[in-house]
Motif scaffolding. Structure first.
Motif, mmCIF file in Angstrom:
data_model
loop_
_atom_site.group_PDB
_atom_site.id
_atom_site.type_symbol
_atom_site.label_atom_id
_atom_site.label_comp_id
_atom_site.label_asym_id
_atom_site.label_seq_id
_atom_site.Cartn_x
_atom_site.Cartn_y
_atom_site.Cartn_z
ATOM 1 N N ILE A 86 32.875 -0.578 26.347
ATOM 2 C CA ILE A 86 32.068 -1.567 25.629
ATOM 3 C C ILE A 86 31.092 -2.183 26.609
ATOM 4 O O ILE A 86 31.488 -2.710 27.646
ATOM 5 N N GLN A 87 29.810 -2.124 26.275
ATOM 6 C CA GLN A 87 28.758 -2.693 27.118
ATOM 7 C C GLN A 87 28.009 -3.731 26.295
ATOM 8 O O GLN A 87 27.591 -3.458 25.170
ATOM 9 N N ILE A 88 27.820 -4.920 26.864
ATOM 10 C CA ILE A 88 27.153 -6.018 26.166
ATOM 11 C C ILE A 88 25.918 -6.419 26.949
ATOM 12 O O ILE A 88 25.997 -6.687 28.152
ATOM 13 N N ASN A 89 24.788 -6.471 26.267
ATOM 14 C CA ASN A 89 23.512 -6.831 26.889
ATOM 15 C C ASN A 89 22.881 -7.991 26.133
ATOM 16 O O ASN A 89 22.935 -8.029 24.908
ATOM 17 N N THR A 105 31.211 -15.337 30.126
ATOM 18 C CA THR A 105 32.567 -14.844 29.881
ATOM 19 C C THR A 105 33.010 -15.087 28.442
ATOM 20 O O THR A 105 33.617 -14.219 27.820
ATOM 21 N N GLY A 106 32.701 -16.259 27.898
ATOM 22 C CA GLY A 106 33.105 -16.583 26.528
ATOM 23 C C GLY A 106 32.463 -15.665 25.507
ATOM 24 O O GLY A 106 33.135 -15.169 24.596
ATOM 25 N N LEU A 107 31.161 -15.435 25.645
ATOM 26 C CA LEU A 107 30.450 -14.553 24.721
ATOM 27 C C LEU A 107 30.942 -13.117 24.879
ATOM 28 O O LEU A 107 31.167 -12.418 23.890
ATOM 29 N N LYS A 108 31.134 -12.702 26.105
ATOM 30 C CA LYS A 108 31.623 -11.343 26.372
ATOM 31 C C LYS A 108 32.994 -11.142 25.744
ATOM 32 O O LYS A 108 33.244 -10.127 25.081
ATOM 33 N N GLU A 121 35.729 -8.740 18.897
ATOM 34 C CA GLU A 121 35.226 -8.315 17.590
ATOM 35 C C GLU A 121 35.037 -6.803 17.526
ATOM 36 O O GLU A 121 35.349 -6.173 16.514
ATOM 37 N N VAL A 122 34.523 -6.203 18.598
ATOM 38 C CA VAL A 122 34.367 -4.749 18.639
ATOM 39 C C VAL A 122 35.737 -4.092 18.486
ATOM 40 O O VAL A 122 35.915 -3.168 17.680
#
Length: 113
Positions: A3-6, A15-18, A24-25
């Motif tokens: 999982i990659q988040i940009n 960290t919280g958003l990640k 969720e993913v």
């Protein structure tokens, strides 16, 4: 499944958003995890931090093993809703995608017998 988040220049992926996005993913796409090599989530603020309706965008791209990437996006007034909506769209797309690959097409000749 990697999982990659940009985030764009207006969204800081802390960290919280990640953790939220990864949760969720996993929650919505876990049943496809063995068939996906990567999930990329791109978060953006369309109008550069100005308030307004549907100004947060989430684009989700998944890479099924051995197949072309699939992409969906969603817009909402806040980021969590955009993420949820985009992942639900992807869940439906993957259900259709893998369902079609599993079922062979019915031959028109066999229908006329």
């Amino acid at each position: 499944m990697k999982i990659q988040i940009n985030g764009d220049h207006t969204i800081v992926v802390d960290t919280g958003l990640k953790d939220f996005v990864e949760h969720e993913v996993s929650r919505l796409l876990d049943r496809f995890a063995m068939r996906l090599t990567r999930v990329e989530v791109h978060l953006s603020d369309i109008d550069n931090k100005k308030t307004g309706t549907a100004d947060k965008r989430c684009l989700v791209e998944v890479r099924p093993a051995g197949s072309r990437p699939l992409t969906v996006s969603a817009r909402s007034a806040n980021l969590p809703y955009a993420v949820d909506e985009a992942l639900r769209k992807m869940q439906r797309s993957l259900t259709t995608f893998f369902g079609r690959r599993r079922s062979p097409a019915v031959s028109s000749l066999s229908m006329h017998k």
